[in-house]
Design a protein around this motif. Structure first.
Motif, PDB file in Angstrom:
ATOM      1  N   PRO A  36       2.392   3.485  -3.981  1.00  0.00           N
ATOM      2  CA  PRO A  36       1.981   4.659  -4.772  1.00  0.00           C
ATOM      3  C   PRO A  36       2.865   5.881  -4.536  1.00  0.00           C
ATOM      4  CG  PRO A  36       0.063   3.667  -3.751  1.00  0.00           C
ATOM      5  CD  PRO A  36       1.257   2.941  -3.212  1.00  0.00           C
ATOM      6  N   LEU A  37       3.557   5.900  -3.386  1.00  0.00           N
ATOM      7  CA  LEU A  37       4.445   7.026  -3.106  1.00  0.00           C
ATOM      8  C   LEU A  37       5.463   7.236  -4.215  1.00  0.00           C
ATOM      9  CD1 LEU A  37       5.362   6.671   0.649  1.00  0.00           C
ATOM     10  CD2 LEU A  37       3.843   8.287  -0.456  1.00  0.00           C
TER      11      LEU A  37
ATOM     12  N   ARG B  87      -2.969   8.772 -12.848  1.00  0.00           N
ATOM     13  CA  ARG B  87      -2.957  10.226 -12.916  1.00  0.00           C
ATOM     14  C   ARG B  87      -2.695  10.695 -14.341  1.00  0.00           C
ATOM     15  NH1 ARG B  87       0.836  14.383  -9.642  1.00  0.00           N
ATOM     16  NH2 ARG B  87       2.305  13.772 -11.264  1.00  0.00           N
TER      17      ARG B  87
ATOM     18  N   LYS C 243       0.808  -1.212   0.000  1.00  0.00           N
ATOM     19  CA  LYS C 243       0.000   0.000   0.000  1.00  0.00           C
ATOM     20  C   LYS C 243       0.846   1.268   0.000  1.00  0.00           C
ATOM     21  CE  LYS C 243      -2.326  -1.628   3.372  1.00  0.00           C
ATOM     22  NZ  LYS C 243      -3.268  -1.805   4.494  1.00  0.00           N
ATOM     23  N   GLU C 244       2.142   1.141   0.249  1.00  0.00           N
ATOM     24  CA  GLU C 244       3.015   2.312   0.235  1.00  0.00           C
ATOM     25  C   GLU C 244       3.589   2.593  -1.150  1.00  0.00           C
ATOM     26  OE1 GLU C 244       2.717   4.304   2.684  1.00  0.00           O
ATOM     27  OE2 GLU C 244       4.385   4.002   4.062  1.00  0.00           O
TER      28      GLU C 244
ATOM     29  N   PHE D 106      -6.559  -1.947  -5.216  1.00  0.00           N
ATOM     30  CA  PHE D 106      -5.820  -2.091  -3.962  1.00  0.00           C
ATOM     31  C   PHE D 106      -6.614  -2.924  -2.965  1.00  0.00           C
ATOM     32  CE2 PHE D 106      -2.753   1.188  -5.096  1.00  0.00           C
ATOM     33  CZ  PHE D 106      -1.629   0.654  -4.510  1.00  0.00           C
TER      34      PHE D 106
ATOM     35  N   TYR E  81      -9.035   6.968 -10.387  1.00  0.00           N
ATOM     36  CA  TYR E  81      -8.671   6.804  -8.975  1.00  0.00           C
ATOM     37  C   TYR E  81      -9.559   5.769  -8.281  1.00  0.00           C
ATOM     38  CZ  TYR E  81      -5.437  10.730  -9.253  1.00  0.00           C
ATOM     39  OH  TYR E  81      -4.405  11.545  -9.570  1.00  0.00           O
ATOM     40  N   THR E  82     -10.823   5.686  -8.737  1.00  0.00           N
ATOM     41  CA  THR E  82     -11.707   4.670  -8.149  1.00  0.00           C
ATOM     42  C   THR E  82     -11.205   3.277  -8.509  1.00  0.00           C
ATOM     43  OG1 THR E  82     -13.514   6.233  -8.405  1.00  0.00           O
ATOM     44  CG2 THR E  82     -14.110   3.952  -7.912  1.00  0.00           C
TER      45      THR E  82
ATOM     46  N   PHE F 239     -10.797  12.484 -12.928  1.00  0.00           N
ATOM     47  CA  PHE F 239     -10.057  11.518 -12.119  1.00  0.00           C
ATOM     48  C   PHE F 239     -10.962  10.503 -11.418  1.00  0.00           C
ATOM     49  CE2 PHE F 239      -7.322  15.200 -12.498  1.00  0.00           C
ATOM     50  CZ  PHE F 239      -6.143  14.607 -12.917  1.00  0.00           C
ATOM     51  N   VAL F 240     -12.284  10.700 -11.600  1.00  0.00           N
ATOM     52  CA  VAL F 240     -13.213   9.824 -10.881  1.00  0.00           C
ATOM     53  C   VAL F 240     -12.932   8.361 -11.193  1.00  0.00           C
ATOM     54  CG1 VAL F 240     -15.630   9.224 -10.538  1.00  0.00           C
ATOM     55  CG2 VAL F 240     -14.988  11.598 -10.904  1.00  0.00           C
TER      56      VAL F 240
ATOM     57  N   LEU G  41      -0.791   4.302  -9.461  1.00  0.00           N
ATOM     58  CA  LEU G  41      -1.363   5.619  -9.218  1.00  0.00           C
ATOM     59  C   LEU G  41      -0.859   6.632 -10.242  1.00  0.00           C
ATOM     60  CD1 LEU G  41      -3.299   7.030  -7.279  1.00  0.00           C
ATOM     61  CD2 LEU G  41      -1.336   7.713  -5.920  1.00  0.00           C
TER      62      LEU G  41
ATOM     63  N   VAL H  36      -8.159   2.395  -9.195  1.00  0.00           N
ATOM     64  CA  VAL H  36      -6.938   2.105  -8.422  1.00  0.00           C
ATOM     65  C   VAL H  36      -7.304   1.705  -6.996  1.00  0.00           C
ATOM     66  CG1 VAL H  36      -4.832   3.093  -7.464  1.00  0.00           C
ATOM     67  CG2 VAL H  36      -5.479   3.612  -9.809  1.00  0.00           C
ATOM     68  N   GLY H  37      -8.220   2.470  -6.398  1.00  0.00           N
ATOM     69  CA  GLY H  37      -8.643   2.158  -5.026  1.00  0.00           C
ATOM     70  C   GLY H  37      -9.197   0.754  -4.924  1.00  0.00           C
TER      71      GLY H  37
ATOM     72  N   MET I  40       5.194   7.417  -7.152  1.00  0.00           N
ATOM     73  CA  MET I  40       4.789   8.322  -8.218  1.00  0.00           C
ATOM     74  C   MET I  40       5.447   9.691  -8.024  1.00  0.00           C
ATOM     75  SD  MET I  40       0.989   9.669  -7.317  1.00  0.00           S
ATOM     76  CE  MET I  40       1.016  10.770  -8.697  1.00  0.00           C
ATOM     77  N   ALA I  41       5.764  10.010  -6.774  1.00  0.00           N
ATOM     78  CA  ALA I  41       6.377  11.311  -6.493  1.00  0.00           C
ATOM     79  C   ALA I  41       7.716  11.459  -7.206  1.00  0.00           C
ATOM     80  CB  ALA I  41       6.547  11.500  -4.998  1.00  0.00           C
TER      81      ALA I  41
END
Lengths: 208, 238, 258
Positions: free
Chosen positions: B165-166, B180, B162-163, B200, B193-194, B189-190, B176, B196-197, B168-169
């Motif tokens: 996606p960080l 994006r 779950k970490e 997960f 992102y849905t 983004f609806v 993620l 992806v959620g 992407m920074a």
């Protein structure tokens, strides 16, 4: 670094939200009402099952589009962090309540205490001791989690550090080195506190 | 604009789904780093040389006390600037190493709890049988210390997942980031992102159920909770 | 000892899953009567008083406390399952001392004894403390009011537990193997306290015990349970000196000749 103020207020606001929610959710998880139990479980599993960053993006970018609920970055950050860490902390609350020996409830019943009195005067005070180290750790995680809000443009320590770096790439080492140390300095009291609570809990109260 | 555009969702789904495997790859690679490094940290922390033990302890607390995101930026942007030992890495390598290092500190705590739960008598018996130190560790202690903590390690595998996606920074194309990029093409983004959620949730919830199941099985096997429950039942009907 | 029984068990049954622990028994307890329940482990003795204390729900039969049905209540002429309010009303007649004391570890001895009177009976703190001191004197621990449970020995803890139950002034007091968890040298002090209580009190007492001499000494009546059934009951002299069933004979033999 002005960002520290934002980071700390974010930590405090979402921390308060998280612990209040955690208590509500934790108590609901041990409720006798099945509907309440199941609903809370769905909430907890949902927030524990998806990624914090994904939740943050969802609340910040999707909510406005879907329901026309527009949150400023700070509120979105507080709400997401609060909901997310409350889900984890509620498990600590639940575990601690369940860890109180059955004999305590039975003794309270034998003294004819009501359900509320049992929870309020007998179970919770004992469970609280068990919860504290877990809460300490959660608050460290929460502090670390606040750094994510920089990705939804909230100007916390992390965000401002990135700006500084963007201004001068050769300063990367200093900027991020200092940033790491800053976070650690903020975390230090929490670390010391939770290690102390852990030691105290493992020594334990002798059973009655 | 439609609230949730199903046909668009169906259109982007395969792309996000493919990115999921990048995410899974990152997860596994960094977990492998964490497993090995975690063990090394545990052993270093038990080193008889005090200074090594303390330095390791300090390192663990420092890494655990600071955000992964900051560490990620440090490793990716600042590390190359460190004199002598610094070198440049690809975003992917930086991401995997950071996650691996970060979670190795957590795993070392778990190894430690496993080792501490091995009965003192096992050390004494090994000494009595004249095992070497290395043999004591590899043949006696670790085989007993690791299996009971496997479920806890599993928990951290899920946390690590779950970490990811960080990353992407620093522009690693995991789920993620892919979402994006897709979303910003159409300014919606609806759907992305849905999806992806949900992906997960779909991956991590069954895994955590599985870990919970393993945990219960291990407990029975290592006779902890099971014993208590049995005693309690006898108490009630006596 | 005449008049109406304070507690009546009528064909009470209890199963845990497939395991039938109590297969239906009748037993009346009169006001002020001291009844000991003896029997081998697994004969359901503890379950009997746990059902009376509302810690377990019977799977069949009825328990009547002071003329009122414990697990059922009357609503519009029909008997329905008791709710928490009903249970609390009836439960007020009953007190219990547990095998493992179950003192509240986070409270001083004083608060262990005053919490329920204040919260449940609505006594003022002062009244509750007066009562508590009186009862703690009875069990010989008035000097420990400011200590915490972990600072006491097992025997002392159990005596506090007795005082804590007494403060609530129950009509019936249940003792669940109160000495089984104690070191042998501490058993005596607890039994002495119970004996004193039995001699002075008009309170009914139901004791589950493995201390046969003690049961003989203080009980008005002894009930022997085995295999989920009430095998024999009667005055202690009769039961111990003149057992009728083979089950009881062999049970007593094992005890006295060890």
């Amino acid at each position: 670094m002005r960002g520290a103020t934002v980071t700390v207020s974010l930590l405090l606001a979402s921390g308060a939200l998280a612990f209040i929610l955690a208590f509500i959710a934790g108590l609901s998880r041990v409720s006798e009402n099945k509907a309440v139990r199941v609903l809370t479980m769905i909430y907890v599993e949902f927030f524990r099952g998806t990624s914090l960053l994904v939740q943050l993006f969802w609340i910040f970018f999707v909510l406005p589009q879907l329901f026309d609920i527009r949150l400023d970055p700070f509120t979105a950050g507080v709400v997401t962090l609060g909901l997310n860490y409350a889900a984890y902390a509620s498990e600590i609350v639940r575990g601690a309540i369940l860890a109180v020996p059955d004999g305590q409830t039975e003794a309270a019943i034998a003294l004819n205490m009501s359900k509320f009195q049992r929870m309020r005067y007998i179970i919770l005070p004992q469970a609280l001791r068990t919860m504290l180290p877990g809460f300490g750790n959660i608050s460290i995680e929460l502090l670390k989690g606040t750094s994510l809000v920089s990705l939804i443009t909230l100007q916390d320590m992390m965000y401002l550090a990135q700006n500084l770096r963007a201004a001068d790439y050769s300063q990367s080492l200093q900027v991020f080195g200092i940033l790491l140390i800053l976070y650690f300095v903020l975390a230090l009291p929490l670390i010391v506190l939770s290690r102390y609570l852990e030691r105290r809990a493992s020594r334990g109260v002798a059973s009655a | 604009m439609e609230i949730f555009n199903w046909s668009y969702a169906a259109e982007v789904f395969p792309t996000i789904f493919r990115a999921m495997f990048v995410t899974l790859g990152i997860t596994l690679a960094s977990f492998a780093v964490a497993l090995v490094l975690g063990l090394i940290l545990t052993l270093l922390r038990r080193s008889p040389v005090k200074i090594i033990a303390y330095l390791t302890y300090g390192f663990i607390e420092f890494v655990r006390g600071t955000p992964v995101l900051v560490q990620l930026f440090f490793v990716y942007f600042a590390w190359p600037l460190v004199p002598v030992i610094g070198f440049e890495m690809s975003a992917m390598t930086a991401g995997i190493s950071t996650l691996g290092i970060h979670y190795s500190t957590y795993l070392s705590e778990i190894y430690r709890s496993g080792i501490e739960s091995v009965d003192q008598g096992q050390w004494e018996a090994s000494r009595a049988l004249n095992f070497s130190k290395a043999k004591t560790w590899t043949k006696i202690i670790l085989p007993q210390a690791v299996p009971p903590v496997i479920p806890m390690l599993g928990n951290y595998l899920i946390v690590l997942f779950k970490e990811t996606p960080l990353l992407m920074a620093i522009s690693v194309n995991e789920m993620l980031m892919t979402a994006r990029n897709l979303g910003s093409q159409v300014f919606s983004f609806v759907e992305v992102y849905t999806i992806v959620g949900l992906l997960f949730l779909l991956l991590s919830y069954p895994s955590s159920l599985f870990v919970g199941y393993m945990e219960r099985r291990m407990n029975t096997r290592y006779m902890r909770k099971a014993k208590v429950q049995k005693m309690k039942k006898e108490d009630v009907i006596s | 000892m005449t008049g109406k029984p304070i507690v009546q068990f009528k064909n009470v049954k209890k199963s845990f899953g497939d395991l039938e622990v109590l297969k239906g028994f009748d037993l009346d307890i009169m006001p002020g009567e001291k009844v000991s329940i003896i029997g081998p482990s697994g004969s359901g003795k503890t379950t009997i008083i746990r059902m009376l204390m509302t810690l377990e729900k019977p799977t069949g039969g009825e328990i009547i406390v002071d003329g009122e049905n414990l697990w059922h209540m009357e609503v519009n002429g029909k008997l329905v399952e008791a709710n928490e309010k009903h249970l609390r009303k009836i439960r007020g007649n009953i007190g219990m001392v547990f095998q493992h004391f179950n003192l509240f570890p986070h409270m001083t001895i004083m608060r262990n004894c005053t919490e329920a009177p204040v919260q449940v009976l609505g006594l003022s703190k002062k009244e509750a403390e007066q009562r508590a001191v009186q009862m703690l004197k009875k069990v010989g621990l008035a000097d420990k009011v400011n200590n915490y449970p972990f600072q006491l020995s097992g025997g002392q803890k159990q005596r506090v537990a007795i005082a804590r139950a007494l403060v609530m002034q129950p009509k019936v007091m249940l003792f669940d193997e109160v000495t089984s968890a104690l070191d042998p040298e501490l058993v005596g002090e607890v039994l002495q306290v119970i004996k004193d209580l039995a001699e002075q009190g008009d309170m009914s007492m139901i004791l589950i015990t493995h201390e046969m001499d003690f049961a003989m000494e203080i009980s008005d009546r002894v009930a022997f349970f085995a295999d989920g059934l009430l095998m024999e009951e009667g005055p202690p002299q009769e039961l111990f000196n003149n057992p009728k069933s083979d089950r009881l004979k062999s049970f007593l033999q094992r005890f006295s000749r060890v």
